[in-house]
Design a protein around this motif. Structure first.
Motif, PDB file in Angstrom:
ATOM      1  N   SER A 173       0.849  -1.201   0.000  1.00  0.00           N
ATOM      2  CA  SER A 173       0.000   0.000   0.000  1.00  0.00           C
ATOM      3  C   SER A 173       0.875   1.237   0.000  1.00  0.00           C
ATOM      4  O   SER A 173       1.970   1.240   0.555  1.00  0.00           O
ATOM      5  CB  SER A 173      -0.890   0.022   1.246  1.00  0.00           C
ATOM      6  N   LYS A 174       0.369   2.261  -0.600  1.00  0.00           N
ATOM      7  CA  LYS A 174       1.106   3.527  -0.601  1.00  0.00           C
ATOM      8  C   LYS A 174       0.763   4.272   0.688  1.00  0.00           C
ATOM      9  O   LYS A 174       0.863   3.712   1.760  1.00  0.00           O
ATOM     10  CB  LYS A 174       0.759   4.311  -1.850  1.00  0.00           C
ATOM     11  N   ASP A 175       0.314   5.510   0.606  1.00  0.00           N
ATOM     12  CA  ASP A 175       0.046   6.306   1.803  1.00  0.00           C
ATOM     13  C   ASP A 175      -1.296   5.998   2.452  1.00  0.00           C
ATOM     14  O   ASP A 175      -1.493   6.255   3.629  1.00  0.00           O
ATOM     15  CB  ASP A 175       0.096   7.801   1.467  1.00  0.00           C
ATOM     16  N   PHE A 176      -2.245   5.458   1.679  1.00  0.00           N
ATOM     17  CA  PHE A 176      -3.586   5.209   2.195  1.00  0.00           C
ATOM     18  C   PHE A 176      -4.041   3.796   1.873  1.00  0.00           C
ATOM     19  O   PHE A 176      -3.650   3.222   0.862  1.00  0.00           O
ATOM     20  CB  PHE A 176      -4.587   6.214   1.609  1.00  0.00           C
TER      21      PHE A 176
ATOM     22  N   ASP B 196     -10.597   6.212   3.077  1.00  0.00           N
ATOM     23  CA  ASP B 196      -9.161   6.051   2.911  1.00  0.00           C
ATOM     24  C   ASP B 196      -8.542   6.213   4.294  1.00  0.00           C
ATOM     25  O   ASP B 196      -8.761   7.228   4.954  1.00  0.00           O
ATOM     26  CB  ASP B 196      -8.598   7.146   1.998  1.00  0.00           C
TER      27      ASP B 196
ATOM     28  N   ASN C 136      -5.163   6.575   6.468  1.00  0.00           N
ATOM     29  CA  ASN C 136      -3.750   6.907   6.351  1.00  0.00           C
ATOM     30  C   ASN C 136      -2.922   5.782   6.962  1.00  0.00           C
ATOM     31  O   ASN C 136      -3.067   5.458   8.135  1.00  0.00           O
ATOM     32  CB  ASN C 136      -3.470   8.238   7.045  1.00  0.00           C
ATOM     33  N   ARG C 137      -2.091   5.182   6.175  1.00  0.00           N
ATOM     34  CA  ARG C 137      -1.328   4.016   6.614  1.00  0.00           C
ATOM     35  C   ARG C 137      -0.442   4.313   7.819  1.00  0.00           C
ATOM     36  O   ARG C 137      -0.250   3.457   8.675  1.00  0.00           O
ATOM     37  CB  ARG C 137      -0.483   3.488   5.457  1.00  0.00           C
ATOM     38  N   SER C 138       0.055   5.518   7.925  1.00  0.00           N
ATOM     39  CA  SER C 138       0.953   5.850   9.039  1.00  0.00           C
ATOM     40  C   SER C 138       0.222   5.885  10.381  1.00  0.00           C
ATOM     41  O   SER C 138       0.861   5.851  11.429  1.00  0.00           O
ATOM     42  CB  SER C 138       1.660   7.185   8.783  1.00  0.00           C
ATOM     43  N   HIS C 139      -1.110   5.926  10.370  1.00  0.00           N
ATOM     44  CA  HIS C 139      -1.890   5.932  11.606  1.00  0.00           C
ATOM     45  C   HIS C 139      -2.337   4.539  12.042  1.00  0.00           C
ATOM     46  O   HIS C 139      -2.835   4.360  13.146  1.00  0.00           O
ATOM     47  CB  HIS C 139      -3.118   6.833  11.448  1.00  0.00           C
TER      48      HIS C 139
END
Length: 78
Positions: free
Chosen positions: A38-41, A66, A68-71
């Motif tokens: 996955s990219k950012d989302f 969407d 956010n992958r960082s969360h």
């Protein structure tokens, strides 16, 4: 092949929310690989979003969110 065959039911935990819904995962693919690719989302369909606390209230129902992958702290298959 029906479109629903690629849907995998997941629960995603972030610092603030518990998100239940579906990700599009190819048959035989691993959630770990999906997350790494996955990219950012991360797209979650048929999403239900709750406060993170135990028995947290529902704050949103949407056909698409969407995330956010960082969360993302935890992802589990239901």
């Amino acid at each position: 092949m029906a479109a629903n065959e690629n849907k995998t039911k997941v629960t995603i935990l972030t610092g603030s929310y518990r998100i239940k819904g579906y990700i599009d995962l190819l048959p035989g693919a691993r959630v770990t690989d999906f997350m790494h690719e996955s990219k950012d989302f991360v797209v979650v369909t048929d999403a239900e979003v709750y406060e993170a606390e135990v028995s947290g209230r529902q704050v949103l129902v949407a056909p698409f969110v969407d995330v956010n992958r960082s969360h993302i702290q935890i992802v589990t298959v239901c």
